[in-house]
Write a protein that holds these residues in place. Structure first.
Motif, mmCIF file in Angstrom:
data_model
loop_
_atom_site.group_PDB
_atom_site.id
_atom_site.type_symbol
_atom_site.label_atom_id
_atom_site.label_comp_id
_atom_site.label_asym_id
_atom_site.label_seq_id
_atom_site.Cartn_x
_atom_site.Cartn_y
_atom_site.Cartn_z
ATOM 1 N N PRO A 102 0.826 -1.211 0.000
ATOM 2 C CA PRO A 102 0.000 0.000 0.000
ATOM 3 C C PRO A 102 0.861 1.261 0.000
ATOM 4 N N GLY A 103 0.344 2.313 -0.614
ATOM 5 C CA GLY A 103 1.061 3.585 -0.573
ATOM 6 C C GLY A 103 0.864 4.422 -1.816
ATOM 7 N N GLU A 104 1.445 5.608 -1.792
ATOM 8 C CA GLU A 104 1.385 6.537 -2.919
ATOM 9 C C GLU A 104 2.674 6.542 -3.716
ATOM 10 N N THR A 105 3.726 5.894 -3.172
ATOM 11 C CA THR A 105 5.000 5.760 -3.874
ATOM 12 C C THR A 105 5.486 4.325 -3.713
ATOM 13 N N ASP A 106 6.427 3.954 -4.562
ATOM 14 C CA ASP A 106 7.061 2.643 -4.512
ATOM 15 C C ASP A 106 8.569 2.833 -4.468
ATOM 16 N N VAL A 107 9.276 1.877 -3.876
ATOM 17 C CA VAL A 107 10.732 1.867 -3.880
ATOM 18 C C VAL A 107 11.175 0.544 -4.487
ATOM 19 N N ASP A 108 12.006 0.629 -5.539
ATOM 20 C CA ASP A 108 12.452 -0.609 -6.191
ATOM 21 C C ASP A 108 13.693 -1.169 -5.495
ATOM 22 N N LYS A 109 14.250 -2.253 -6.052
ATOM 23 C CA LYS A 109 15.348 -2.960 -5.394
ATOM 24 C C LYS A 109 16.644 -2.165 -5.318
ATOM 25 N N VAL A 110 16.781 -1.100 -6.127
ATOM 26 C CA VAL A 110 17.996 -0.271 -6.054
ATOM 27 C C VAL A 110 17.758 1.027 -5.282
ATOM 28 N N GLY A 111 16.546 1.179 -4.704
ATOM 29 C CA GLY A 111 16.265 2.338 -3.871
ATOM 30 C C GLY A 111 15.631 3.521 -4.575
ATOM 31 N N THR A 112 15.307 3.387 -5.855
ATOM 32 C CA THR A 112 14.659 4.472 -6.584
ATOM 33 C C THR A 112 13.196 4.576 -6.161
ATOM 34 N N VAL A 113 12.746 5.812 -5.893
ATOM 35 C CA VAL A 113 11.357 6.051 -5.493
ATOM 36 C C VAL A 113 10.539 6.360 -6.740
#
Length: 136
Positions: A102-113
Motif C-alpha cells: 500500500p502507498g502513494e509511492t514505490d521503492v524498487d530494489k535499487v532504492g529508486t522512489v
C-alpha cells in the motif's frame, strides 16, 4: 465484471495476445482488467494452480513495483514501467509470494522512489478448462 467466454477481441489487443501465446500456441483465454486508484495494493499471495503456465500483465497509465518474497532469498521490489509487459511463471508464481504494497509511492530494489498514479492492469491467463481463443 468477469468475462467467461470471448466472442470478439478488440483489434488493438490482437498483438498482445500473440506475444503472450505459449509454446503450444495456446492463447490466454482469461483476461482481467482492473483499475487501481491510489493508494492501491494487493496482499501477498502465490497464484492458484488452476491457471496454467505463465501469467502476463500489462501496466497502463502508471508503473508499479511488485514486491516478491522468497524464504531463502528475502524480499525485493521489481519496477515495471507504464506500458510494460510482465510475465511470471514457475517459482515467481508458485513459490515466491508477490504483492503490491500500500502507498502513494514505490521503492524498487535499487532504492529508486517511483510516484504512483491511477493504474490499469490487463492480466492475461490461460485456464485449461475454458474454450480456446482463436484470433483471425
Amino acid at each position: 465484471r468477469t468475462i467467461k467466454e470471448w466472442v470478439d477481441i478488440p483489434m488493438e489487443l490482437h498483438e498482445v495476445f500473440r506475444l503472450v501465446a505459449d509454446h503450444r500456441g495456446n492463447f490466454p483465454n482469461n483476461l482481467i482488467v482492473l483499475r487501481y486508484t491510489i493508494p492501491y495494493h494487493f496482499n501477498p499471495h502465490v497464484d492458484a494452480p488452476v491457471f496454467d503456465g505463465k501469467i502476463h500483465s500489462v501496466s497502463l497509465e502508471s508503473g508499479v513495483v511488485i514486491t516478491f518474497h522468497h524464504k531463502k532469498n528475502g524480499r525485493w521490489g521489481e519496477f515495471f514501467p507504464n506500458r510494460s509487459l510482465m510475465s511470471m511463471q514457475g517459482d515467481s508464481r508458485y513459490t515466491n509470494t508477490h504483492c503490491i504494497l500500500p502507498g502513494e509511492t514505490d521503492v524498487d530494489k535499487v532504492g529508486t522512489v517511483h510516484t504512483r498514479f491511477t493504474r490499469y492492469a490487463l492480466t492475461f491467463r490461460y485456464v485449461p478448462s475454458m474454450h480456446r481463443l482463436h484470433l483471425s
